[in-house]
Design a protein around this motif. Structure first.
Motif, mmCIF file in Angstrom:
data_model
loop_
_atom_site.group_PDB
_atom_site.id
_atom_site.type_symbol
_atom_site.label_atom_id
_atom_site.label_comp_id
_atom_site.label_asym_id
_atom_site.label_seq_id
_atom_site.Cartn_x
_atom_site.Cartn_y
_atom_site.Cartn_z
ATOM 1 N N THR A 36 -9.058 -58.321 74.715
ATOM 2 C CA THR A 36 -10.170 -57.385 74.566
ATOM 3 C C THR A 36 -11.378 -58.204 74.137
ATOM 4 O OG1 THR A 36 -9.821 -56.931 72.211
ATOM 5 C CG2 THR A 36 -8.607 -55.552 73.799
ATOM 6 N N VAL A 37 -12.549 -57.603 74.175
ATOM 7 C CA VAL A 37 -13.752 -58.336 73.778
ATOM 8 C C VAL A 37 -13.617 -58.843 72.342
ATOM 9 C CG1 VAL A 37 -16.222 -58.109 73.296
ATOM 10 C CG2 VAL A 37 -15.273 -57.135 75.391
ATOM 11 N N ILE A 38 -13.118 -57.986 71.454
ATOM 12 C CA ILE A 38 -13.017 -58.366 70.040
ATOM 13 C C ILE A 38 -11.960 -59.439 69.822
ATOM 14 C CG2 ILE A 38 -12.406 -57.513 67.744
ATOM 15 C CD1 ILE A 38 -15.211 -56.749 68.642
ATOM 16 N N THR A 39 -10.770 -59.305 70.427
ATOM 17 C CA THR A 39 -9.721 -60.316 70.216
ATOM 18 C C THR A 39 -10.145 -61.661 70.801
ATOM 19 O OG1 THR A 39 -8.569 -59.599 72.240
ATOM 20 C CG2 THR A 39 -7.872 -58.616 70.148
ATOM 21 N N ALA A 40 -10.834 -61.632 71.919
ATOM 22 C CA ALA A 40 -11.295 -62.890 72.523
ATOM 23 C C ALA A 40 -12.345 -63.560 71.637
ATOM 24 C CB ALA A 40 -11.863 -62.621 73.911
ATOM 25 N N LEU A 41 -13.307 -62.770 71.110
ATOM 26 C CA LEU A 41 -14.319 -63.334 70.215
ATOM 27 C C LEU A 41 -13.689 -63.864 68.931
ATOM 28 C CD1 LEU A 41 -17.230 -60.738 70.558
ATOM 29 C CD2 LEU A 41 -17.301 -63.134 71.269
ATOM 30 N N VAL A 61 -9.967 -72.847 74.176
ATOM 31 C CA VAL A 61 -10.455 -71.460 74.281
ATOM 32 C C VAL A 61 -10.862 -71.114 75.714
ATOM 33 C CG1 VAL A 61 -11.207 -71.298 71.877
ATOM 34 C CG2 VAL A 61 -12.789 -72.199 73.592
ATOM 35 N N LYS A 62 -10.355 -71.859 76.680
ATOM 36 C CA LYS A 62 -10.792 -71.628 78.056
ATOM 37 C C LYS A 62 -10.398 -70.244 78.557
ATOM 38 C CE LYS A 62 -6.753 -73.866 80.192
ATOM 39 N NZ LYS A 62 -6.308 -74.969 81.094
ATOM 40 N N ASN A 63 -9.262 -69.707 78.102
ATOM 41 C CA ASN A 63 -8.833 -68.380 78.581
ATOM 42 C C ASN A 63 -9.680 -67.243 78.002
ATOM 43 O OD1 ASN A 63 -6.878 -69.439 80.262
ATOM 44 N ND2 ASN A 63 -5.293 -69.394 78.673
ATOM 45 N N PRO A 64 -9.870 -67.171 76.668
ATOM 46 C CA PRO A 64 -10.758 -66.103 76.164
ATOM 47 C C PRO A 64 -12.196 -66.274 76.658
ATOM 48 C CG PRO A 64 -10.116 -67.593 74.378
ATOM 49 C CD PRO A 64 -9.234 -67.906 75.550
ATOM 50 N N LEU A 65 -12.643 -67.522 76.849
ATOM 51 C CA LEU A 65 -13.985 -67.734 77.378
ATOM 52 C C LEU A 65 -14.108 -67.204 78.802
ATOM 53 C CD1 LEU A 65 -15.056 -71.319 76.183
ATOM 54 C CD2 LEU A 65 -16.172 -69.156 75.641
ATOM 55 N N ALA A 66 -13.086 -67.481 79.615
ATOM 56 C CA ALA A 66 -13.128 -66.992 80.999
ATOM 57 C C ALA A 66 -13.193 -65.470 81.029
ATOM 58 C CB ALA A 66 -11.900 -67.502 81.762
ATOM 59 N N PHE A 67 -12.424 -64.827 80.131
ATOM 60 C CA PHE A 67 -12.438 -63.367 80.062
ATOM 61 C C PHE A 67 -13.835 -62.849 79.672
ATOM 62 C CE2 PHE A 67 -12.183 -59.670 77.211
ATOM 63 C CZ PHE A 67 -11.677 -58.719 78.093
ATOM 64 N N LEU A 68 -14.436 -63.483 78.656
ATOM 65 C CA LEU A 68 -15.743 -63.023 78.173
ATOM 66 C C LEU A 68 -16.876 -63.381 79.131
ATOM 67 C CD1 LEU A 68 -15.339 -63.787 74.367
ATOM 68 C CD2 LEU A 68 -15.352 -61.550 75.467
ATOM 69 N N ASN A 69 -16.749 -64.524 79.833
ATOM 70 C CA ASN A 69 -17.746 -64.848 80.863
ATOM 71 C C ASN A 69 -17.871 -63.712 81.854
ATOM 72 O OD1 ASN A 69 -16.683 -68.318 81.003
ATOM 73 N ND2 ASN A 69 -18.376 -67.438 79.869
ATOM 74 N N LEU A 149 -19.603 -53.956 71.593
ATOM 75 C CA LEU A 149 -18.460 -54.877 71.624
ATOM 76 C C LEU A 149 -17.220 -54.240 71.017
ATOM 77 C CD1 LEU A 149 -20.260 -58.188 70.538
ATOM 78 C CD2 LEU A 149 -19.826 -57.345 72.857
ATOM 79 N N ARG A 150 -17.431 -53.472 69.959
ATOM 80 C CA ARG A 150 -16.292 -52.813 69.298
ATOM 81 C C ARG A 150 -15.597 -51.831 70.234
ATOM 82 N NH1 ARG A 150 -16.399 -48.477 65.980
ATOM 83 N NH2 ARG A 150 -18.684 -48.520 65.873
ATOM 84 N N HIS A 151 -16.366 -51.267 71.172
ATOM 85 C CA HIS A 151 -15.781 -50.341 72.148
ATOM 86 C C HIS A 151 -15.398 -51.047 73.443
ATOM 87 C CE1 HIS A 151 -17.775 -47.408 69.451
ATOM 88 N NE2 HIS A 151 -16.810 -46.610 69.841
ATOM 89 N N ASN A 152 -15.289 -52.390 73.354
ATOM 90 C CA ASN A 152 -14.824 -53.194 74.487
ATOM 91 C C ASN A 152 -15.771 -53.089 75.682
ATOM 92 O OD1 ASN A 152 -12.786 -55.082 75.175
ATOM 93 N ND2 ASN A 152 -11.889 -53.608 76.613
#
Length: 584
Positions: A36-41, A61-69, A149-152
């Motif tokens: 989720t946005v919060i878990t990735a951040l 952190v390439k995986n959470p970064l890819a998700f947030l990108n 962000l809190r609401h994804n």
């Protein structure tokens, strides 16, 4: 402000074998099945601490970064900065960021242009960070980012481009007006927002001229004077005061020089013919500034100040309560109180008042009537004013005292001036002179503060001085109510021609009130309640309402014993100083 540091986590390669750490510690590094946005951040924030933005960090952190990108459409370094700003919740300087990342300030500033892309995207604004060592450049997230962000969700900034001239000024006025009474808002943020708003609408003549100046204080001042025009066009209160400017702009050389230029008439906005000193009875008021005809014609030709407070009051008379809309209500008072009320009602009748005012004027006396109703809560002060208005056929201009107060010094004074200006206008245009009604006026007729230090005290004193001056020249009818007179300013006491105290009702009057409120009880029961409970009319009405609610729920009226239980509950509320219900 620096981020509250978490216990440092080392990168996986620093940990060694699984045998060096408990299994639960290693579990912290497992990636979730779904981000989720919060878990990735949160993962990026943890791994960024003391990472020095090393290649190993970026790999970890390439995986959470890819998700947030994909989700936020931000670059890698913008996401790292976003994580730190979310965690901080306050402005962060480059040093704050470098301290958290464990690297030099210059190492972070290499990315400064990219990180400031958050400002361009309007996710963040520039905000100075102050500490023991001085003032440093910094960033802070705008309101709404964390909620999104809190609401994804990705944050979507408000639309600020493609506005017409009318839409631009209306939106500008709403933004400034909203922030006036928002304690979280700062004028520094407003200046940044106004500049971005003007840049986004550079096709408009006003915005083109704003951007022609290279000083943000000059730019924001022109826009503020436009807001003043939008709010006060056509009224005696039009014109931005030096008091307001003092309260907004910082005490620094550049702004002090701006104030000096304004009063001398050498300010760039005055020199170019867009702003002028307000003309008051043929004299230039060097402490008040308004748009010139040139500015209104060349920069705002397609704008109509349809939302101005003056126009609102003219068109809607939003403060006016028609006498025909007031419902008749039976009121009961002690004999002495009733005599005063009857006398004042007769005096204010349409038959008596014109004759009395004419005689006073012939003798060189003030012909206005300022009246003060004072007494304990619930004794009928407010309702008496309503019934006097109904009986004398006079509309009521009721003023919201709290609504007159304004966060910007100088604006509160303009608000109260506009009240009296509008009342005078009503007196001239109405067939029957209305009543100006200040309900619960304690806050503005209390003793003025001596040796004032705070801007709020200065504002209250200035408002009181204006009211005193206006009462002195009042030609109409003003009635103010208050619960307390122990702190009444002596100057106000002298200016109220009629001062009427509302006492708590005696037993005989209370009996009448009980019978009028509870029509099915006997005279003996009403007398018993009146004798046993020292209540005001408002408190008796409370009991009657409770009994009616119980009847609606149960289908039967409460007995005398149950009514007495209500009364004891009301006494208990009073004993604990948490009175609930009717006040006058």
């Amino acid at each position: 402000m620096a981020i509250r540091k978490k216990p440092a986590r080392r990168l996986k390669s620093e940990i060694g074998g699984h045998g060096d750490f408990p299994e639960e510690t290693m579990d912290k590094y497992k990636e979730p099945d779904t981000w989720t946005v919060i878990t990735a951040l949160d993962r990026i924030l943890d791994m960024a601490q003391h990472s020095q933005l090393s290649d190993e960090f970026w790999e970890s952190v390439k995986n959470p970064l890819a998700f947030l990108n994909k989700e936020l459409d931000l670059t890698n370094i913008q996401i790292v900065a976003l994580a730190m700003l979310v965690e901080s919740g306050e402005p962060m300087s480059w040093k704050d960021m470098s301290d958290y990342l464990g690297c030099s300030r210059l190492s972070v500033m290499v990315y400064s242009e990219e990180i400031e892309g958050l400002v361009t995207k309007r996710w963040a604004v520039r905000k100075d960070v102050r500490d023991l060592y001085g003032v440093h450049e910094g960033l802070v997230l705008v309101r709404g980012v964390v909620t999104a962000l809190r609401h994804n969700k990705s944050f979507v900034p408000e639309k600020i481009d493609g506005f017409t001239e009318q839409q631009f000024v209306d939106r500008l006025e709403r933004h400034v007006g909203k922030n006036i009474n928002d304690p979280r808002a700062s004028f520094e943020d407003d200046e940044e927002w106004m500049l971005e708003f003007a840049k986004a609408n550079s096709h408009l003549p006003l915005c083109r001229e704003v951007l022609r100046f290279n000083n943000i204080h000059v730019q924001s001042l022109l826009l503020l004077i436009v807001v003043d025009y939008a709010q006060w066009e056509g009224s005696d209160s039009e014109g931005l005061t030096l008091q307001t400017i003092d309260s907004l702009y910082p005490d620094e050389y550049e702004c002090d020089f701006m104030r000096e230029e304004l009063t001398k008439g050498t300010h760039p906005l005055i020199q170019c013919g867009y702003v002028e000193h307000k003309c008051d009875e043929g004299q230039a008021d060097t402490n008040q500034y308004m748009l010139t005809r040139k500015a209104k014609t060349e920069l705002l030709s397609a704008y109509t100040p349809s939302h101005s407070r003056c126009r609102n009051m003219k068109s809607a008379d939003r403060f006016l309560k028609g006498h025909a809309t007031i419902k008749e209500k039976s009121l009961f008072f002690n004999i002495s109180d009733q005599k005063q009320i009857d006398r004042l009602t007769q005096l204010l009748s349409t038959e008596s008042l014109p004759t009395i005012q004419k005689r006073l004027e012939e003798q060189g006396m003030r012909k206005g009537f300022a009246c003060l109703f004072y007494g304990a809560p619930g004794t009928g002060k407010t309702e008496t004013v309503l019934q006097i208005a109904r009986q004398t056929g006079r509309d009521l201009m009721q003023v919201d005292i709290a609504g007159l107060r304004d966060k910007w010094v100088g604006e509160s004074e303009k608000n109260i001036k506009e009240v009296f200006t509008h009342y005078r206008r009503l007196c001239h245009t109405s067939e029957v002179m209305p009543i100006l009604f200040f309900n619960e006026a304690d806050a503005i007729i209390n003793k003025r503060t001596e040796n004032v230090e705070h801007s709020v005290d200065k504002m209250d004193n200035a408002m009181q001085n204006i009211i005193l001056q206006e009462i002195e020249v009042l030609d109409g009818i003003l009635i103010a109510t208050t619960n307390l007179t122990s702190n009444l300013d002596k100057a106000f006491e002298r200016r109220f021609l009629y001062k009427m105290e509302f006492h708590k009702p005696n037993t005989e009057v209370k009996t009448k009130i009980w019978r009028s409120m509870l029509k099915d009880i006997s005279a003996d029961d009403a007398h018993q309640l009146a004798s046993h409970f020292d209540f005001s009319g408002g408190q008796i009405e409370n009991i009657a309402r409770k009994r009616t609610v119980d009847y609606i729920l149960s289908g039967k009226f409460a007995s005398l014993g149950e009514i007495e239980d209500y009364c004891r509950a009301e006494l208990l509320v009073n004993k604990n100083a948490r009175r609930i219900g009717f006040t006058s």
